[in-house]
Design an enzyme around this catalytic site. Structure first.
Site, PDB file in Angstrom:
ATOM      1  N   ASP A   1       0.829  -1.203   0.000  1.00  0.00           N
ATOM      2  CA  ASP A   1       0.000   0.000   0.000  1.00  0.00           C
ATOM      3  C   ASP A   1       0.870   1.262   0.000  1.00  0.00           C
ATOM      4  OD1 ASP A   1      -1.963   2.021   0.540  1.00  0.00           O
ATOM      5  OD2 ASP A   1      -3.229   0.478   1.424  1.00  0.00           O
TER       6      ASP A   1
ATOM      7  N   LYS B   1      -7.045   6.466  -4.155  1.00  0.00           N
ATOM      8  CA  LYS B   1      -7.272   5.956  -2.794  1.00  0.00           C
ATOM      9  C   LYS B   1      -7.170   4.436  -2.792  1.00  0.00           C
ATOM     10  CE  LYS B   1      -8.686   9.714  -0.551  1.00  0.00           C
ATOM     11  NZ  LYS B   1      -8.411  10.128   0.802  1.00  0.00           N
ATOM     12  N   THR B   2      -7.135   3.882  -1.597  1.00  0.00           N
ATOM     13  CA  THR B   2      -6.855   2.458  -1.416  1.00  0.00           C
ATOM     14  C   THR B   2      -7.941   1.528  -1.962  1.00  0.00           C
ATOM     15  OG1 THR B   2      -5.491   2.919   0.496  1.00  0.00           O
ATOM     16  CG2 THR B   2      -6.429   0.704   0.369  1.00  0.00           C
TER      17      THR B   2
ATOM     18  N   ASN C   1     -12.958   5.413  -0.906  1.00  0.00           N
ATOM     19  CA  ASN C   1     -12.925   4.552   0.277  1.00  0.00           C
ATOM     20  C   ASN C   1     -14.296   4.541   0.953  1.00  0.00           C
ATOM     21  OD1 ASN C   1     -10.259   3.887  -0.091  1.00  0.00           O
ATOM     22  ND2 ASN C   1      -9.468   5.251   1.511  1.00  0.00           N
TER      23      ASN C   1
ATOM     24  N   TYR D   1     -10.008  -8.996   7.099  1.00  0.00           N
ATOM     25  CA  TYR D   1      -8.873  -8.089   7.276  1.00  0.00           C
ATOM     26  C   TYR D   1      -8.675  -7.709   8.736  1.00  0.00           C
ATOM     27  CZ  TYR D   1      -5.527  -4.411   6.854  1.00  0.00           C
ATOM     28  OH  TYR D   1      -4.383  -3.672   6.994  1.00  0.00           O
TER      29      TYR D   1
ATOM     30  N   ASP E   1       2.171   2.573   3.542  1.00  0.00           N
ATOM     31  CA  ASP E   1       1.121   3.592   3.573  1.00  0.00           C
ATOM     32  C   ASP E   1       0.992   4.186   4.980  1.00  0.00           C
ATOM     33  OD1 ASP E   1      -1.282   4.806   2.076  1.00  0.00           O
ATOM     34  OD2 ASP E   1      -2.197   4.036   3.917  1.00  0.00           O
TER      35      ASP E   1
ATOM     36  N   HIS F   1       1.908   8.080   5.566  1.00  0.00           N
ATOM     37  CA  HIS F   1       0.936   9.086   6.043  1.00  0.00           C
ATOM     38  C   HIS F   1       1.480   9.841   7.250  1.00  0.00           C
ATOM     39  CE1 HIS F   1      -2.629   8.505   3.668  1.00  0.00           C
ATOM     40  NE2 HIS F   1      -2.591   7.205   3.818  1.00  0.00           N
TER      41      HIS F   1
ATOM     42  N   ASP G   1      -1.167   0.598  -4.838  1.00  0.00           N
ATOM     43  CA  ASP G   1      -2.459   1.159  -5.231  1.00  0.00           C
ATOM     44  C   ASP G   1      -2.336   2.623  -5.661  1.00  0.00           C
ATOM     45  OD1 ASP G   1      -1.725   1.676  -2.593  1.00  0.00           O
ATOM     46  OD2 ASP G   1      -3.733   1.364  -1.764  1.00  0.00           O
ATOM     47  N   HIS G   2      -1.329   3.326  -5.155  1.00  0.00           N
ATOM     48  CA  HIS G   2      -1.136   4.756  -5.420  1.00  0.00           C
ATOM     49  C   HIS G   2       0.190   5.162  -4.800  1.00  0.00           C
ATOM     50  CE1 HIS G   2      -2.006   5.012  -1.200  1.00  0.00           C
ATOM     51  NE2 HIS G   2      -3.128   4.336  -1.400  1.00  0.00           N
TER      52      HIS G   2
END
Ligand code: AMP
Ligand code: ZN
Ligand code: ZN
Length: 416
Positions: free
Chosen positions: A39, A74-75, A96, A158, A194, A198, A241-242
């Site tokens: 991520d 976004k994820t 999301n 998850y 990720d 962040h 993903d980004h």
């Protein structure tokens, strides 16, 4: 006596836990894909932070200069695009957070994440299962629900606290099954880059360490595959993903400067992240809201019909009537929230964010592929992430479902 180096010692220490050591070499492997999502692993992290194992896979296999994420960056939308080959407007996970059926879907609402009504299109694991193959996942967005009546044979709910090395060992143990039970389509997910990106931003030393931490998981995986004699056969596709952009917390676009975001007679709901606002105006109020937002700075707001075609983001009931997207490095907020944020101890700290225009360079994602199906030492020109689904179908010999990708765009990456 010969002393073990620290890396060697740590490897065998953890190896003793389970998983890495195989009982048998695997000599009857069918064409197999292992899709690994890192991520927020920005396109330039490999060159910039030189993680040893990921760099080796990139050098010995295929790497794209970058992979172009879908909008919004976004994820949830991008994982499900990678899995289906569909743009978010076509697969239904348009952010999301998604508004439909009078409900808001968020990734923390387990009941909704597991509810098939949100998930359109056909993800790769469903294509595989429908065509008689076995799929297994140790976390991947979308694997926790039934789609077209199918789910991967092995999947997990998850939980971000599951230790990452356990995810690696479980994937290896799926491969240890006899050939008639062994999955050919495997997927897994790590959030580390990720999470840290962040908190500290893409340029921070902490992020470099996160990249190296994740490299350790990939190293463990490759060791496990090597012990099984299949490290060159398994088609490993590492994707992000980004990307991630640095954000100064003072770069706020206070939306109440333009309209009263608390007035439910004007718009309801307004679904917000810092980078995307989905505004659902009350009947007759759309013009007023659009007019108020016209002078906005450091963000762009569109009526749904005016969203640029290159975003593929103006079809279907789930795209909000008014969508605002902030400029790179800026975030949209309400006055109330911003006042609270300003009082936090770490207000001065640079952070990381994503969700912006998918053309912004910092949003570009990693694509690295290694294994029997791929060329060795090949650098591919950038391509959009809707193409990954077709790549996986081709390797597995599956007939793809209708999708937005184009295999021609990526055919140069294959060894034959
Ligand atoms: P984002 O807000 O776009 O940065 O999302 C990243 C977060 O998505 C990660 O930190 C994970 O906690 C979360 N995530 C990833 N996969 C799942 C999943 N299958 N279910 C729920 N949350 C997930
Ligand atoms: Zn993400
Ligand atoms: Zn994120």
């Amino acid at each position: 006596m010969k002393r073990c180096g620290p890396v060697f010692t740590i490897f065998f220490l953890f190896a003793a836990l389970s998983g890495v050591f195989a009982k048998h070499k695997i000599t009857d492997l069918k064409p197999t894909v292992l899709l690994i999502s890192l991520d927020g692993f920005r396109y330039d992290y490999t060159e910039r932070y030189t993680p040893p194992t990921i760099s080796r896979l990139a050098k010995d296999g295929v790497r794209a200069r970058w992979m172009i994420p879908s909008f919004p960056t976004k994820t949830f939308p991008n994982h499900y695009t990678i899995a289906t080959g569909l743009y978010p407007a076509h697969h239904g996970i348009v952010e999301n957070n998604v508004y439909d059926f009078g409900e808001i879907f968020t990734m923390s609402k387990r009941k909704e994440v597991e509810n098939p009504r949100w998930w359109w299109g056909e993800p790769i694991w469903v294509t595989a299962e429908k065509q008689g193959q076995i799929a297994a996942s140790y976390f991947f967005v979308g694997t926790e629900t039934m789609i077209e009546g199918e789910a991967p044979t092995h999947w997990r709910t998850y939980n971000g606290r599951v230790p990452n090395i356990m995810r690696v060992d479980k994937i290896l143990s799926y491969l240890d099954q006899p050939v008639d039970k062994r999955p050919t389509m495997l997927s897994m997910y790590f959030s580390t880059t990720d999470d840290v990106g962040h908190e500290f931003g893409p340029d921070a030393e902490e992020t470099k360490y996160a990249v190296w931490e994740v490299d350790g998981y990939i190293q463990r995986l490759m060791e496990g595959l090597k012990i099984r004699g299949i490290d060159r056969q398994v088609n490993i596709i590492i994707v992000a993903d980004h990307g991630m952009a640095a954000v100064d917390q003072r770069n706020a676009v206070v939306m109440d400067d333009y309209f009263d975001t608390t007035d439910k007679k004007l718009a309801d709901p307004i679904i917000t992240t810092g980078e995307i606002w989905q505004i659902f105006p009350k009947p007759g109020k759309e013009d007023e809201i659009v007019r108020s937002l016209a002078p906005i700075k450091h963000a762009t707001c569109w009526r749904k019909a005016d969203i640029p075609a290159r975003f593929h983001y103006n079809e279907g009931r789930r795209i909000a009537p008014v969508v605002c997207s902030s400029d790179e490095g800026w975030f949209m907020t309400s006055r109330e929230r911003y006042e609270t944020q300003k009082k936090l101890d770490d207000f001065g700290q640079t952070r990381g964010a994503h969700g912006y225009d998918n053309r912004v360079q910092s949003m570009q994602a990693t694509f690295i592929a290694h294994g029997a199906a791929f060329k060795r030492g090949y650098v591919a020109e950038p391509f959009p992430n809707v193409d990954v689904y077709n790549i996986m179908c081709k390797i597995l010999g599956l007939t793809p479902a209708t999708n937005d990708g184009d295999l021609d765009r990526v055919k140069a990456i294959f060894s034959k």
